[in-house]
Scaffold this motif. Structure first.
Motif, PDB file in Angstrom:
ATOM      1  N   ASN A  41       0.777  -1.185   0.030  1.00  0.00           N
ATOM      2  CA  ASN A  41      -0.091  -0.015  -0.080  1.00  0.00           C
ATOM      3  C   ASN A  41       0.807   1.359  -0.031  1.00  0.00           C
ATOM      4  OD1 ASN A  41      -2.455   1.099  -0.059  1.00  0.00           O
ATOM      5  ND2 ASN A  41      -2.782   1.226   2.120  1.00  0.00           N
ATOM      6  N   SER A  42       1.850   1.345   0.763  1.00  0.00           N
ATOM      7  CA  SER A  42       2.571   2.330   0.782  1.00  0.00           C
ATOM      8  C   SER A  42       3.438   2.646  -0.610  1.00  0.00           C
ATOM      9  CB  SER A  42       3.837   2.184   2.005  1.00  0.00           C
ATOM     10  OG  SER A  42       3.295   2.316   3.357  1.00  0.00           O
ATOM     11  N   MET A  43       3.835   1.529  -1.065  1.00  0.00           N
ATOM     12  CA  MET A  43       4.740   1.419  -2.499  1.00  0.00           C
ATOM     13  C   MET A  43       3.737   2.049  -3.472  1.00  0.00           C
ATOM     14  SD  MET A  43       7.240   1.316  -4.254  1.00  0.00           S
ATOM     15  CE  MET A  43       8.381   0.289  -3.621  1.00  0.00           C
ATOM     16  N   VAL A  44       2.434   1.877  -3.499  1.00  0.00           N
ATOM     17  CA  VAL A  44       1.531   2.340  -4.463  1.00  0.00           C
ATOM     18  C   VAL A  44       1.366   3.919  -4.168  1.00  0.00           C
ATOM     19  CG1 VAL A  44      -0.809   2.350  -5.291  1.00  0.00           C
ATOM     20  CG2 VAL A  44       0.261   0.356  -4.913  1.00  0.00           C
ATOM     21  N   PHE A  66      -0.375  -7.036  -5.678  1.00  0.00           N
ATOM     22  CA  PHE A  66       0.252  -5.650  -5.891  1.00  0.00           C
ATOM     23  C   PHE A  66      -0.655  -5.152  -7.042  1.00  0.00           C
ATOM     24  CE2 PHE A  66       3.283  -3.106  -8.348  1.00  0.00           C
ATOM     25  CZ  PHE A  66       3.262  -1.804  -7.483  1.00  0.00           C
ATOM     26  N   ILE A  67      -0.861  -5.724  -8.095  1.00  0.00           N
ATOM     27  CA  ILE A  67      -1.604  -5.351  -9.409  1.00  0.00           C
ATOM     28  C   ILE A  67      -2.913  -4.824  -9.119  1.00  0.00           C
ATOM     29  CG2 ILE A  67      -2.381  -6.292 -11.699  1.00  0.00           C
ATOM     30  CD1 ILE A  67       0.129  -7.969 -11.754  1.00  0.00           C
ATOM     31  N   LYS A  68      -3.607  -5.671  -8.503  1.00  0.00           N
ATOM     32  CA  LYS A  68      -4.769  -5.232  -7.985  1.00  0.00           C
ATOM     33  C   LYS A  68      -4.818  -4.167  -7.192  1.00  0.00           C
ATOM     34  CE  LYS A  68      -9.339  -6.874  -6.501  1.00  0.00           C
ATOM     35  NZ  LYS A  68     -10.225  -6.788  -7.540  1.00  0.00           N
ATOM     36  N   LEU A  69      -4.123  -3.960  -6.247  1.00  0.00           N
ATOM     37  CA  LEU A  69      -4.017  -2.832  -5.464  1.00  0.00           C
ATOM     38  C   LEU A  69      -3.756  -1.479  -6.185  1.00  0.00           C
ATOM     39  CD1 LEU A  69      -4.203  -1.443  -2.714  1.00  0.00           C
ATOM     40  CD2 LEU A  69      -1.738  -2.267  -2.378  1.00  0.00           C
ATOM     41  N   LEU A  70      -2.628  -1.707  -7.087  1.00  0.00           N
ATOM     42  CA  LEU A  70      -2.377  -0.529  -8.047  1.00  0.00           C
ATOM     43  C   LEU A  70      -3.543  -0.175  -8.838  1.00  0.00           C
ATOM     44  CD1 LEU A  70       0.066   1.139  -8.951  1.00  0.00           C
ATOM     45  CD2 LEU A  70       0.584  -0.657 -10.379  1.00  0.00           C
ATOM     46  N   ASP A  71      -4.116  -1.016  -9.420  1.00  0.00           N
ATOM     47  CA  ASP A  71      -5.448  -0.888 -10.424  1.00  0.00           C
ATOM     48  C   ASP A  71      -6.394  -0.247  -9.603  1.00  0.00           C
ATOM     49  OD1 ASP A  71      -6.793  -0.921 -12.670  1.00  0.00           O
ATOM     50  OD2 ASP A  71      -7.898  -2.733 -11.859  1.00  0.00           O
ATOM     51  N   GLU A  72      -6.815  -0.467  -8.467  1.00  0.00           N
ATOM     52  CA  GLU A  72      -7.843   0.108  -7.447  1.00  0.00           C
ATOM     53  C   GLU A  72      -7.335   1.469  -7.278  1.00  0.00           C
ATOM     54  OE1 GLU A  72      -8.317  -2.769  -4.188  1.00  0.00           O
ATOM     55  OE2 GLU A  72      -9.862  -3.981  -5.644  1.00  0.00           O
ATOM     56  N   LYS A  73      -6.275   1.531  -6.521  1.00  0.00           N
ATOM     57  CA  LYS A  73      -5.985   3.100  -6.248  1.00  0.00           C
ATOM     58  C   LYS A  73      -5.710   3.997  -7.268  1.00  0.00           C
ATOM     59  CE  LYS A  73      -3.882   3.421  -2.083  1.00  0.00           C
ATOM     60  NZ  LYS A  73      -3.210   3.662  -1.099  1.00  0.00           N
ATOM     61  N   ARG A  98      -4.437   7.088 -17.614  1.00  0.00           N
ATOM     62  CA  ARG A  98      -4.592   6.003 -18.469  1.00  0.00           C
ATOM     63  C   ARG A  98      -3.780   4.967 -18.293  1.00  0.00           C
ATOM     64  NH1 ARG A  98      -3.148   4.914 -24.440  1.00  0.00           N
ATOM     65  NH2 ARG A  98      -4.406   3.218 -24.943  1.00  0.00           N
ATOM     66  N   GLN A  99      -4.475   3.590 -17.841  1.00  0.00           N
ATOM     67  CA  GLN A  99      -3.555   2.628 -17.605  1.00  0.00           C
ATOM     68  C   GLN A  99      -4.086   1.275 -18.182  1.00  0.00           C
ATOM     69  OE1 GLN A  99      -4.281   2.438 -13.188  1.00  0.00           O
ATOM     70  NE2 GLN A  99      -6.057   1.153 -13.576  1.00  0.00           N
ATOM     71  N   LEU A 100      -3.085   0.392 -18.647  1.00  0.00           N
ATOM     72  CA  LEU A 100      -3.397  -0.576 -19.208  1.00  0.00           C
ATOM     73  C   LEU A 100      -2.588  -1.822 -18.643  1.00  0.00           C
ATOM     74  CD1 LEU A 100      -2.315   0.492 -23.059  1.00  0.00           C
ATOM     75  CD2 LEU A 100      -4.659   0.229 -22.146  1.00  0.00           C
ATOM     76  N   LEU A 101      -3.558  -2.832 -18.260  1.00  0.00           N
ATOM     77  CA  LEU A 101      -3.049  -3.754 -17.687  1.00  0.00           C
ATOM     78  C   LEU A 101      -3.147  -5.207 -18.624  1.00  0.00           C
ATOM     79  CD1 LEU A 101      -4.923  -3.303 -14.258  1.00  0.00           C
ATOM     80  CD2 LEU A 101      -2.685  -3.019 -14.821  1.00  0.00           C
ATOM     81  N   TRP A 102      -1.852  -5.544 -18.728  1.00  0.00           N
ATOM     82  CA  TRP A 102      -1.687  -7.038 -19.631  1.00  0.00           C
ATOM     83  C   TRP A 102      -1.210  -8.131 -18.734  1.00  0.00           C
ATOM     84  CZ3 TRP A 102       1.232  -4.225 -24.265  1.00  0.00           C
ATOM     85  CH2 TRP A 102      -0.046  -3.333 -24.974  1.00  0.00           C
ATOM     86  N   ARG A 103      -1.598  -9.162 -19.305  1.00  0.00           N
ATOM     87  CA  ARG A 103      -0.973 -10.352 -18.629  1.00  0.00           C
ATOM     88  C   ARG A 103      -0.641 -11.294 -19.976  1.00  0.00           C
ATOM     89  NH1 ARG A 103      -4.204 -15.416 -17.065  1.00  0.00           N
ATOM     90  NH2 ARG A 103      -6.145 -14.346 -18.096  1.00  0.00           N
ATOM     91  N   ALA A 104       0.756 -11.846 -19.722  1.00  0.00           N
ATOM     92  CA  ALA A 104       1.096 -12.715 -20.673  1.00  0.00           C
ATOM     93  C   ALA A 104       0.440 -14.026 -20.860  1.00  0.00           C
ATOM     94  CB  ALA A 104       2.698 -13.032 -20.425  1.00  0.00           C
TER      95      ALA A 104
END
Length: 93
Positions: free
Chosen positions: A17-20, A44-51, A60-66
């Motif tokens: 949380n602090s890092m985000v 971390f990805i979920k927290l980053l996306d939500e915050k 504008r954020q793009l989240l991709w998964r390999a």
């Protein structure tokens, strides 16, 4: 452009949380136009996306998964609200 490769190797929830928060403040303070964050840490990805999505609608954020198979690999768009990787995990309930 700032690129971070897996910045959350083994942090607990409070440090994630602090890092985000730090990353959000850093980009505003330094004037970073683009930040690319690579991570295997789905929490971390979920927290980053939500915050990020709730704090500033202009970001504008793009989240991709390999997505890899024997023949090919590619990136698919990731939705933390509907992807089974996030929904089926008791951590988020």
């Amino acid at each position: 452009i700032v690129v971070l490769d897996d910045p959350m190797s083994s942090f607990d929830y409070e440090r994630r949380n602090s890092m985000v928060d730090y990353l959000q403040n850093f980009t505003a303070r330094v004037g970073v136009d683009q930040m690319i964050i690579l991570s295997h840490d789905k929490y971390f990805i979920k927290l980053l996306d939500e915050k990020v999505s709730s704090s500033d609608k202009s970001i504008r954020q793009l989240l991709w998964r390999a997505n890899a198979s024997k023949e090919t690999s590619n990136f698919i768009t990731l939705d933390t609200q509907s992807d089974p990787m996030f929904i089926d995990d008791d951590y988020y309930r």
